[in-house]
Design a protein around this motif. Sequence first.
Motif, PDB file in Angstrom:
ATOM      1  N   UNK A 584      37.963 154.060  62.473  1.00 50.62           N
ATOM      2  CA  UNK A 584      37.656 155.438  62.852  1.00 50.62           C
ATOM      3  C   UNK A 584      37.264 155.514  64.322  1.00 50.62           C
ATOM      4  N   UNK A 585      36.456 154.561  64.741  1.00 50.32           N
ATOM      5  CA  UNK A 585      36.023 154.534  66.145  1.00 50.32           C
ATOM      6  C   UNK A 585      37.206 154.236  67.061  1.00 50.32           C
ATOM      7  N   UNK A 586      38.085 153.331  66.637  1.00 52.54           N
ATOM      8  CA  UNK A 586      39.250 153.018  67.460  1.00 52.54           C
ATOM      9  C   UNK A 586      40.140 154.247  67.643  1.00 52.54           C
ATOM     10  N   UNK A 587      40.309 155.046  66.550  1.00 52.30           N
ATOM     11  CA  UNK A 587      41.171 156.231  66.621  1.00 52.30           C
ATOM     12  C   UNK A 587      40.519 157.358  67.410  1.00 52.30           C
ATOM     13  N   UNK A 588      39.190 157.474  67.296  1.00 49.36           N
ATOM     14  CA  UNK A 588      38.492 158.588  67.955  1.00 49.36           C
ATOM     15  C   UNK A 588      37.136 158.105  68.476  1.00 49.36           C
ATOM     16  N   UNK A 589      37.116 157.527  69.691  1.00 50.28           N
ATOM     17  CA  UNK A 589      35.865 156.968  70.238  1.00 50.28           C
ATOM     18  C   UNK A 589      34.764 157.998  70.436  1.00 50.28           C
ATOM     19  N   UNK A 590      35.128 159.277  70.435  1.00 50.54           N
ATOM     20  CA  UNK A 590      34.126 160.318  70.673  1.00 50.54           C
ATOM     21  C   UNK A 590      33.480 160.807  69.378  1.00 50.54           C
ATOM     22  N   UNK A 591      33.721 160.109  68.302  1.00 57.70           N
ATOM     23  CA  UNK A 591      33.082 160.484  67.045  1.00 57.70           C
ATOM     24  C   UNK A 591      31.711 159.856  66.932  1.00 57.70           C
ATOM     25  N   UNK A 592      30.676 160.608  67.270  1.00 56.48           N
ATOM     26  CA  UNK A 592      29.317 160.066  67.314  1.00 56.48           C
ATOM     27  C   UNK A 592      28.880 159.534  65.950  1.00 56.48           C
ATOM     28  N   UNK A 593      29.169 160.307  64.913  1.00 61.51           N
ATOM     29  CA  UNK A 593      28.721 159.913  63.578  1.00 61.51           C
ATOM     30  C   UNK A 593      29.314 158.565  63.194  1.00 61.51           C
ATOM     31  N   UNK A 594      30.598 158.357  63.492  1.00 62.42           N
ATOM     32  CA  UNK A 594      31.243 157.093  63.158  1.00 62.42           C
ATOM     33  C   UNK A 594      30.667 155.957  63.997  1.00 62.42           C
ATOM     34  N   UNK A 595      30.401 156.230  65.269  1.00 62.07           N
ATOM     35  CA  UNK A 595      29.847 155.205  66.155  1.00 62.07           C
ATOM     36  C   UNK A 595      28.489 154.734  65.645  1.00 62.07           C
ATOM     37  N   UNK A 596      27.609 155.680  65.345  1.00 66.89           N
ATOM     38  CA  UNK A 596      26.274 155.325  64.882  1.00 66.89           C
ATOM     39  C   UNK A 596      26.343 154.617  63.523  1.00 66.89           C
ATOM     40  N   UNK A 597      27.178 155.167  62.614  1.00 69.24           N
ATOM     41  CA  UNK A 597      27.273 154.585  61.269  1.00 69.24           C
ATOM     42  C   UNK A 597      27.836 153.182  61.312  1.00 69.24           C
ATOM     43  N   UNK A 598      28.772 152.929  62.245  1.00 70.63           N
ATOM     44  CA  UNK A 598      29.335 151.586  62.355  1.00 70.63           C
ATOM     45  C   UNK A 598      28.242 150.582  62.686  1.00 70.63           C
ATOM     46  N   UNK A 599      27.362 150.950  63.639  1.00 73.75           N
ATOM     47  CA  UNK A 599      26.267 150.041  63.987  1.00 73.75           C
ATOM     48  C   UNK A 599      25.361 149.777  62.793  1.00 73.75           C
ATOM     49  N   UNK A 600      25.029 150.824  62.051  1.00 72.76           N
ATOM     50  CA  UNK A 600      24.143 150.672  60.891  1.00 72.76           C
ATOM     51  C   UNK A 600      24.787 149.788  59.830  1.00 72.76           C
ATOM     52  N   UNK A 601      26.075 150.037  59.534  1.00 75.06           N
ATOM     53  CA  UNK A 601      26.762 149.271  58.486  1.00 75.06           C
ATOM     54  C   UNK A 601      26.914 147.816  58.904  1.00 75.06           C
TER      55      UNK A 601
END
Length: 665
Positions: A584-601
Amino acid sequence: MGARAETASGAAETACAEGETRWARGDGQGAEAAFLRALDLARSTYGDGYGEGPAGALLARAHIGLGRVRLAAGDAEQALAAFRRARETDPGGAAAPFWTGCALARRGDLAAAEACFTEALDREDPHPRAAVQRACVRAKSGRRAAALDDLRAAARAGALDDEARWLLAALGGGAREAALRLRRAALTALGGDAPDRERAAALTAASWALHRERGAFVPLYAATLVTGGRRDTAADLLDDAARHDPADHRVTHALGLTLLNSPQGSHERCVGAWGALLHDGAFWERIRHGAARRYGVDVPDALVPDLRTALREHLARRLADGAADTDARVPPDLLLQREAEAARLLDAAGGLPEVPVRGGPLRVAALGAARALGAFAAAAADDTLVHAFSALGFARLQLRQGLPGDALASLGELRCRACRARPCAADPGAAPVCEPDCARFDELNPGYAGLADGRERLARDARDLALHARVTLGHDQLRADPPDFDAAATSLRRALVHARRLGRYRQTQAKIVGLALATAKDAHRAGLLSRAVATLEAARTVIGANERPRVDGQLARTLADRGIAEANREGSALDAPAADLRRSVDLSPHGRRAQLSLGIVLRGLALQRWGSGSLSGARTVLEDAVEALTAALVHFPDDPEIAEERRRAQDELDFVREQFDESGR
């Protein structure tokens, strides 16, 4: 003669009378049994009884009755044998030579038959029908003048019936009068206790061949022909009458019934007739009022749509069950559906001006109104009538019924049988339509009839419709349960190839993306996140780079939602959620929710690695977490949550590294 002989003679007379009565009522088997009983009784009394007098007359009467029964059954030889015995037992009688002549005429021996009729006329008591029958034989032999002499002589003697009068009129040049007399004789043959249907049909057919007079009685004449087994003649009669007066629904109804109950081979004509009736207001008004009179109840007009639907479904079943394909590719029930739909559209458009034709393409073509329909359809605001009254009508119906694959098959061959026998066009993108010199093009495609560029327009419209069918097929495969993503990708890819040939690539690509996005959203709302992801992935594999950002944005959001949902599930392994969030982050780097969730996961996944005893695995995952959150801060530099999450990931990584060094691993 003794009392016993008189009793036997009376019984024989009674048996003969019974045989004649049964014969008049149409009971051939009972008549034959009675005549045989009469012969047995007469012989027991008189022996063979040759010679004149009551003995010979009685035996002759029984033999003649038996011969007539066998002649009617088609056994001319047995009939002749019976008539020969009658002549032997009653040499001076006129009946035996008369009926012998009838049998010989039936066998085709006209000269011998004429001699017998002459013999019957020369008797002291001539047979009353001998002159008429001799006239018939002479007429068949081409001796019109001699036949006329016989008929005129019979007329002076008052021996002419309706059939003799029509022959006299025909030989004398009065065809119409002869035809009317034939029809009257046919109706007479249908009356009484024992209607002779075959004879009535033969008389009606002869009448129609002699003089084709149309009018209100045509359905009655057709019914006479049908009851006598002459369905083809009845259908021809009704076809002729329908062409003369297309608005007469009584004729069309009779034609439809005749063809529906005919052997295979009449399906296009049958479908044409019923397609016209399904949307003929006068027909349904008559049906409604007839039912009201018959059953004594009110039949409201509001019932007609349901009645029409029920009739169409019944006809479709009858046609599908009782026939092979009419054109080796279009089943009769599909023919009927197209015919009824086209008839409905024409009725809604007000019908053809100045041409009282109702129905669909088959009916319009059968009544010679193809060019009138073509001009009317071409002047309409859109191409609805043009397409409905053509070979494209089948595909349009199938698309409406949710059968795009069948529609593509229909569009794959639009040529008539003769044109299909010719080599197909070399251009793979060309629609297979009839050749420019095809004599049946207007008949098969009334919507394009009379147009200078009709063939080219049909080919172009077919290609456009095929493109729509391909896109629809791919969309349906995405929405199926279960969906077939590979098949959908193949269908959509073919649609884009087709669109490029038509110069409509960008529009088609945008439409495919729109359909895929809508389908994925529906799945997403239903909680089917994996299905939504697979739908977007399938679309992404076929579209070009210019439309991909629309798909990538929604795919990124869907992957993030799936990853977060799975990560929050109790006991979930976090490898798959981490992969979803990373993509998700690779497809859309401006997705804040995905960025934060990736770090948490990733931090949670590191903990799972630690718990399973893999210190190195935990370190690697935490390194990924720090790297991912560092990259997220590039896009969201002032985001405190992301910064805090990065700090925690770094602290945990430092701790793991210390543990790693202490263990020496």
